[in-house]
Design an enzyme around this catalytic site. Structure first.
Site, PDB file in Angstrom:
ATOM      1  N   ARG A   1     -57.494  39.763  31.784  1.00  0.00           N
ATOM      2  CA  ARG A   1     -58.174  40.165  30.549  1.00  0.00           C
ATOM      3  C   ARG A   1     -58.199  38.958  29.611  1.00  0.00           C
ATOM      4  NH1 ARG A   1     -56.624  42.341  25.556  1.00  0.00           N
ATOM      5  NH2 ARG A   1     -58.037  43.908  24.681  1.00  0.00           N
TER       6      ARG A   1
ATOM      7  N   SER B   1     -61.423  52.972  30.105  1.00  0.00           N
ATOM      8  CA  SER B   1     -60.576  53.421  28.996  1.00  0.00           C
ATOM      9  C   SER B   1     -61.220  54.641  28.352  1.00  0.00           C
ATOM     10  CB  SER B   1     -60.466  52.333  27.923  1.00  0.00           C
ATOM     11  OG  SER B   1     -59.893  51.177  28.465  1.00  0.00           O
TER      12      SER B   1
ATOM     13  N   LYS C   1     -53.908  44.512  20.610  1.00  0.00           N
ATOM     14  CA  LYS C   1     -55.364  44.689  20.541  1.00  0.00           C
ATOM     15  C   LYS C   1     -55.722  44.954  19.092  1.00  0.00           C
ATOM     16  CE  LYS C   1     -58.815  47.961  22.390  1.00  0.00           C
ATOM     17  NZ  LYS C   1     -60.022  47.217  22.702  1.00  0.00           N
TER      18      LYS C   1
END
Ligand code: TZP
Length: 218
Positions: free
Chosen positions: A41, A113, A142
């Site tokens: 990621r 998600s 995040k």
């Protein structure tokens, strides 16, 4: 074919922004500690792009291959296809899941998600193989994460009889991981609990122990 439910037990997610040392070393340690799934990621303001991103992904993928750990790419479908990765993980703000499923074909893993029962239903009909649900606990990793909601959605989906593999995400550590699995998740996905640990090896080992044999909701 892998047993996805088993493979999702200790799901490590990482990019350069999440590490204080060489990401390859972090991944090697995490693998030695017992992670079962990996997602590349590469996000944030100093994220690698283009050929540099590809080169890092390729090195991380080869570590995963050597140890038979599924290697998933976050969001970047082109990169996933170029690397022949094992799959892709997308959020609700990325390309629609139907489009991604069409692009990657049926043999690759598609993770989505979800934050609501409606999103879960949409992801399932688009062909999602597993859900990432969170943030379960508060997280600083995040910046645009939604407020943490504990394990409520995981429990709700399980009580509706939805059997798709689920991982919890957000603020998960070896201290709280068991509660996520007890709520109905098959595993936990973590970034900083491993990537910023003094010993990613010991952190992965502790997570593996906390998740234990509890994750089985077939
Ligand atoms: N999606 C929801 S929370 C989160 C993502 C990518 C960040 C998880 O990071 P950490 O460090 O495990 O809390």
């Amino acid at each position: 074919m892998i047993n996805l439910r088993e493979a999702l037990k200790v799901y490590f997610i990482m990019g350069t922004a999440n590490c204080m040392k060489d990401p390859i070393e972090v991944l090697k340690e995490a693998i030695a500690g017992g992670i079962t799934f990996f997602q590349f990621r590469e996000k944030g303001k100093e994220a690698l792009i283009g050929e540099e991103k590809y080169a890092l992904a390729k090195k991380l993928q080869s570590q995963c291959k050597e140890h038979r750990i599924p290697f998933i790419v976050n969001d970047d479908i082109e990169l996933a296809i170029r690397l022949n990765a094992d799959g892709v993980h997308i959020g609700q703000e990325d390309e629609p899941a139907e489009t991604v499923r069409r692009q990657i074909g049926d043999s690759k893993i598609l993770g989505v998600s979800v934050h609501t029962p409606e999103e879960a239903e949409g992801a399932l009909s688009a062909g999602a193989d597993y859900f990432g649900i969170g943030p379960v606990f508060p997280t600083k990793t995040k910046a645009d994460a939604k407020p943490s909601r504990g394990t409520a959605l995981i429990e709700e989906l399980r009580s509706q009889g939805i059997a798709v593999p689920i991982v919890g995400i957000g603020g998960i550590t070896s201290e709280n991981a068991a509660t996520v699995v007890e709520a109905g998740a098959d595993g936990v996905s973590v970034i900083t609990a491993i990537s910023l640990a003094d010993s990613p090896l010991l952190a992965a080992k502790a997570l593996r122990k906390s998740v234990g044999e509890r994750g089985n909701h077939e």
